[in-house]
Enzyme design. Structure first.
Site, mmCIF file in Angstrom:
data_model
loop_
_atom_site.group_PDB
_atom_site.id
_atom_site.type_symbol
_atom_site.label_atom_id
_atom_site.label_comp_id
_atom_site.label_asym_id
_atom_site.label_seq_id
_atom_site.Cartn_x
_atom_site.Cartn_y
_atom_site.Cartn_z
ATOM 1 N N THR A 1 9.329 -1.858 -5.379
ATOM 2 C CA THR A 1 9.804 -1.946 -6.562
ATOM 3 C C THR A 1 11.019 -3.148 -7.126
ATOM 4 O O THR A 1 10.821 -4.231 -6.270
ATOM 5 C CB THR A 1 11.031 -0.589 -6.833
ATOM 6 O OG1 THR A 1 12.019 -0.652 -8.059
ATOM 7 C CG2 THR A 1 12.220 -1.322 -5.643
ATOM 8 N N ASP A 2 11.390 -2.862 -8.542
ATOM 9 C CA ASP A 2 11.564 -4.430 -9.768
ATOM 10 C C ASP A 2 12.839 -4.275 -8.885
ATOM 11 O O ASP A 2 14.021 -5.648 -9.047
ATOM 12 C CB ASP A 2 11.486 -4.401 -10.622
ATOM 13 C CG ASP A 2 11.850 -3.554 -11.185
ATOM 14 O OD1 ASP A 2 12.868 -2.504 -10.941
ATOM 15 O OD2 ASP A 2 12.247 -3.839 -13.036
ATOM 16 N N GLU A 3 13.387 -3.882 -8.084
ATOM 17 C CA GLU A 3 15.248 -3.643 -8.505
ATOM 18 C C GLU A 3 15.222 -4.342 -7.043
ATOM 19 O O GLU A 3 16.370 -4.333 -6.848
ATOM 20 C CB GLU A 3 15.667 -1.811 -7.823
ATOM 21 C CG GLU A 3 14.875 -0.943 -8.846
ATOM 22 C CD GLU A 3 15.974 0.623 -8.864
ATOM 23 O OE1 GLU A 3 16.471 0.969 -8.653
ATOM 24 O OE2 GLU A 3 14.460 1.088 -9.375
ATOM 25 N N TYR B 1 19.349 2.035 -2.174
ATOM 26 C CA TYR B 1 17.858 2.665 -2.483
ATOM 27 C C TYR B 1 17.213 0.698 -2.612
ATOM 28 O O TYR B 1 16.258 0.566 -1.628
ATOM 29 C CB TYR B 1 17.647 3.181 -3.652
ATOM 30 C CG TYR B 1 15.892 3.633 -4.491
ATOM 31 C CD1 TYR B 1 15.159 3.459 -3.374
ATOM 32 C CD2 TYR B 1 15.524 2.617 -5.173
ATOM 33 C CE1 TYR B 1 13.658 3.472 -4.031
ATOM 34 C CE2 TYR B 1 14.689 2.651 -5.776
ATOM 35 C CZ TYR B 1 13.989 2.378 -5.007
ATOM 36 O OH TYR B 1 11.634 2.713 -5.360
ATOM 37 N N LYS C 1 14.091 -0.578 -0.038
ATOM 38 C CA LYS C 1 13.252 -1.602 -0.551
ATOM 39 C C LYS C 1 13.061 -3.215 -0.187
ATOM 40 O O LYS C 1 12.252 -3.766 0.153
ATOM 41 C CB LYS C 1 13.185 -1.195 -1.831
ATOM 42 C CG LYS C 1 12.787 0.513 -2.105
ATOM 43 C CD LYS C 1 11.750 1.237 -1.413
ATOM 44 C CE LYS C 1 10.331 0.916 -1.958
ATOM 45 N NZ LYS C 1 8.784 1.575 -1.323
HETATM 46 P P1 NAD Z 1 8.693 10.114 -5.251
HETATM 47 O O1 NAD Z 1 9.982 10.408 -4.676
HETATM 48 O O2 NAD Z 1 8.054 10.930 -6.821
HETATM 49 O O3 NAD Z 1 7.397 10.457 -4.450
HETATM 50 C C1 NAD Z 1 7.484 9.872 -2.901
HETATM 51 C C2 NAD Z 1 6.135 10.647 -1.697
HETATM 52 O O4 NAD Z 1 6.574 10.435 0.000
HETATM 53 C C3 NAD Z 1 7.285 12.424 -2.247
HETATM 54 O O5 NAD Z 1 5.984 12.912 -2.198
HETATM 55 C C4 NAD Z 1 7.609 12.820 -0.552
HETATM 56 O O6 NAD Z 1 7.288 14.055 0.053
HETATM 57 C C5 NAD Z 1 6.325 11.760 0.315
HETATM 58 N N1 NAD Z 1 7.513 11.389 1.607
HETATM 59 C C6 NAD Z 1 8.834 10.460 1.560
HETATM 60 N N2 NAD Z 1 9.984 10.920 3.008
HETATM 61 C C7 NAD Z 1 8.622 10.536 3.288
HETATM 62 C C8 NAD Z 1 8.383 10.701 4.679
HETATM 63 N N3 NAD Z 1 9.635 10.350 5.612
HETATM 64 N N4 NAD Z 1 7.346 11.050 5.337
HETATM 65 C C9 NAD Z 1 6.375 11.226 4.802
HETATM 66 N N5 NAD Z 1 6.574 11.037 3.666
HETATM 67 C C10 NAD Z 1 7.728 11.205 2.878
HETATM 68 O O7 NAD Z 1 8.246 8.265 -5.529
HETATM 69 P P2 NAD Z 1 7.663 8.079 -6.451
HETATM 70 O O8 NAD Z 1 8.396 7.718 -7.911
HETATM 71 O O9 NAD Z 1 6.337 8.821 -6.611
HETATM 72 O O10 NAD Z 1 7.450 6.504 -5.886
HETATM 73 C C11 NAD Z 1 6.439 6.024 -4.858
HETATM 74 C C12 NAD Z 1 6.726 4.889 -4.537
HETATM 75 O O11 NAD Z 1 6.937 3.716 -5.757
HETATM 76 C C13 NAD Z 1 8.146 4.629 -4.167
HETATM 77 O O12 NAD Z 1 8.040 3.511 -2.543
HETATM 78 C C14 NAD Z 1 8.938 4.067 -4.968
HETATM 79 O O13 NAD Z 1 10.267 2.950 -4.529
HETATM 80 C C15 NAD Z 1 7.917 2.845 -5.808
HETATM 81 N N6 NAD Z 1 8.327 3.079 -6.984
HETATM 82 C C16 NAD Z 1 8.912 3.717 -7.837
HETATM 83 C C17 NAD Z 1 9.312 3.756 -9.142
HETATM 84 C C18 NAD Z 1 9.509 4.503 -10.184
HETATM 85 O O14 NAD Z 1 9.546 4.689 -11.295
HETATM 86 N N7 NAD Z 1 9.181 6.144 -9.663
HETATM 87 C C19 NAD Z 1 8.779 2.213 -9.698
HETATM 88 C C20 NAD Z 1 8.472 1.249 -8.538
HETATM 89 C C21 NAD Z 1 8.334 1.567 -6.946
HETATM 90 P P1 TYD Z 2 16.311 6.795 -13.126
HETATM 91 O O1 TYD Z 2 15.480 6.702 -13.865
HETATM 92 O O2 TYD Z 2 17.597 7.518 -11.907
HETATM 93 O O3 TYD Z 2 16.040 5.138 -12.286
HETATM 94 P P2 TYD Z 2 16.577 3.214 -11.690
HETATM 95 O O4 TYD Z 2 17.901 3.863 -11.437
HETATM 96 O O5 TYD Z 2 15.872 3.741 -10.855
HETATM 97 O O6 TYD Z 2 16.313 2.716 -13.385
HETATM 98 O O7 TYD Z 2 17.673 6.118 -14.124
HETATM 99 C C1 TYD Z 2 16.950 5.249 -15.082
HETATM 100 C C2 TYD Z 2 18.190 4.887 -15.740
HETATM 101 O O8 TYD Z 2 19.043 6.350 -16.877
HETATM 102 C C3 TYD Z 2 19.385 4.044 -14.812
HETATM 103 O O9 TYD Z 2 20.133 3.551 -15.951
HETATM 104 C C4 TYD Z 2 20.327 4.950 -14.428
HETATM 105 C C5 TYD Z 2 20.151 5.788 -16.076
HETATM 106 N N1 TYD Z 2 20.666 7.349 -16.507
HETATM 107 C C6 TYD Z 2 20.880 8.392 -17.108
HETATM 108 O O10 TYD Z 2 22.184 8.109 -17.496
HETATM 109 N N2 TYD Z 2 22.028 9.944 -16.724
HETATM 110 C C7 TYD Z 2 20.826 10.308 -15.757
HETATM 111 O O11 TYD Z 2 21.261 11.219 -16.208
HETATM 112 C C8 TYD Z 2 20.015 9.618 -14.758
HETATM 113 C C9 TYD Z 2 19.222 10.109 -14.194
HETATM 114 C C10 TYD Z 2 19.914 8.245 -14.904
#
Ligand code: NAD
Ligand code: TYD
Length: 348
Positions: free
Chosen positions: A130-132, A155, A159
């Site tokens: 993630t960019d975070e 989080y 990461k």
């Molecule tokens: P998500 O939470 O939707 O999915 C995570 C998956 O991992 C789920 O299917 C869960 O069952 C599985 N999982 C969790 N713990 C596990 C374990 N101990 N063993 C096996 N499986 C396990 O997450 P996402 O949003 O799809 O993110 C996927 C990846 O991309 C993550 O590594 C996240 O850090 C990264 N990422 C997410 C975003 C975003 O905006 N969602 C952005 C950048 C990077």
């Molecule tokens: P989120 O979807 O949780 O992603 P991330 O924290 O990884 O960026 O949140 C996106 C943005 O929205 C973040 O600035 C937090 C804000 N947010 C709210 O204002 N209300 C909400 O209920 C949630 C879940 C997030």
């Protein structure tokens, strides 16, 4: 035929990646390993469930013996690692769960690759991040691949730790790795705890939309299918040992995004303009809330020719349409009913 292990393939981004790889590459054997936590849902993969080049394994990456046995049973050529605990708010409540899965789970996979790959020729460990990890930006500037790590939430710290381990295994053991750091994703199949699906679900149910603080925090949003294309591109053409930033060139203040979403929802639900906006409620800010994330993705654009293809208005409309057409999915994931779906499909 190569065998690819994709972890976290039942989750949001993972399910788009698994579906893309299974459909596009019939000569790749895809094994999806997922613990099916609250965020993992096999309904996301219904369309490819019976494909010849796909299989699912339920298991936990925090269990080193289990991972080791999986590597004994399958001659993996590559790992695309997406399994993670992924929600910042949950990490504030329970940081240990994030260290277990994101740090120790990643290390278990790295150890198995190191120990089971007799030769690294043609092998790859691709870590999705993630960019975070770069922390929080002020009004100006963009994260580049050389921005120093400065994670602020449990989080992002977990990461960042996993990214460091991946680079350490490359440096120490010569493991062939690649990492990508992506901005906020949105689209179908995202668990309704993240901002966009949570707001869609609440508007649909006439519940308030909680906006943290003044809603002035900024995120860069990328449509999930564009991220899946980026992952495919990096997997096949990325340079080993390198990092690629992936972003949407699409910054939105939370409050502006929510107001746009309210207008789309009013239109789709045939409600009077302004109806959904009345649900916006400003609530207590998130602890340590990062102000702004924004990505400079010029490296992946120049080196690999990837760029986002979906503009935000189109992507948001597609997303809203998907959630409104899949209210059963929404009801299932919010009630935990997907575990019985797993029992039905796999007889456990
Ligand atoms: P998500 O939470 O939707 O999915 C995570 C998956 O991992 C789920 O299917 C869960 O069952 C599985 N999982 C969790 N713990 C596990 C374990 N101990 N063993 C096996 N499986 C396990 O997450 P996402 O949003 O799809 O993110 C996927 C990846 O991309 C993550 O590594 C996240 O850090 C990264 N990422 C997410 C975003 C975003 O905006 N969602 C952005 C950048 C990077
Ligand atoms: P989120 O979807 O949780 O992603 P991330 O924290 O990884 O960026 O949140 C996106 C943005 O929205 C973040 O600035 C937090 C804000 N947010 C709210 O204002 N209300 C909400 O209920 C949630 C879940 C997030």
């Amino acid at each position: 035929m190569k065998t690819i292990l994709i972890t976290g393939g039942a989750g949001f981004i993972g399910s788009h990646v698994v579906r893309r790889f299974v459909e596009k590459y019939p000569r790749l054997q895809i094994i999806n390993l997922d613990a099916l936590t609250y965020a993992g849902n096999l309904e996301n993969l219904e369309s490819i469930h019976d494909a010849d080049n796909y299989s699912f394994v339920k298991g936990d990456i925090t269990d080193p013996e289990f991972i080791d046995e999986l590597f004994i049973d399958h001659p993996f050529d590559a790992v695309i690692h997406l399994a993670a605990e992924s929600h910042v708010d949950r990490s504030i409540k329970d940081p240990l769960a994030f260290v277990r899965t994101n740090v120790i789970g990643t290390m278990n996979l790295l150890n198995s690759c190191r120990d089971h790959w007799a030769s690294y020729e043609g092998k790859l460990f691709y870590h999705i991040s993630t960019d975070e990890v770069y922390g929080s930006l002020g009004e100006e500037g963009l994260f580049t691949e050389s921005t120093s790590y400065d994670p602020k939430s449990p989080y992002s710290a977990s990461k960042a730790a996993s990214d460091h381990l991946v680079r350490a295994y490359h440096n120490t053991y010569g493991l062939p790795v690649v990492i990508s750091n992506c901005s906020n994703n949105y689209g179908p199949n995202q668990f309704p705890e993240k901002l966009i699906p949570l707001a869609i679900n609440n508007i649909r149910n006439n519940k308030t939309i909680p906006v943290y603080g003044k809603g002035e925090n900024i995120r860069d949003w990328l449509f999930v299918e564009d991220h899946a294309v980026a992952i495919d591109t990096i997997f096949h053409h990325g340079q080993t040992g390198k990092t690629y930033n992936v972003g949407g060139k699409n910054e939105w203040k939370n409050i502006d995004l929510i107001k746009l979403l309210c207008r789309v929802m009013d239109k789709k639900l045939n409600r009077e303009p302004g109806t959904s906006e009345k649900l916006i409620t400003f609530v207590k800010d998130r602890a340590g809330h990062d102000l702004r994330y924004a990505i400079d993705s010029s490296k992946i654009e120049k080196d690999l020719g990837w760029e986002p293809s979906v503009n935000f208005e189109q992507g948001l409309e597609k997303t809203v349409d998907w959630y409104l057409e899949n209210s059963k999915w929404l009801n299932n994931v919010t009630s935990g009913a997907y575990s019985s779906y797993y029992d039905k499909m796999y007889g456990n």
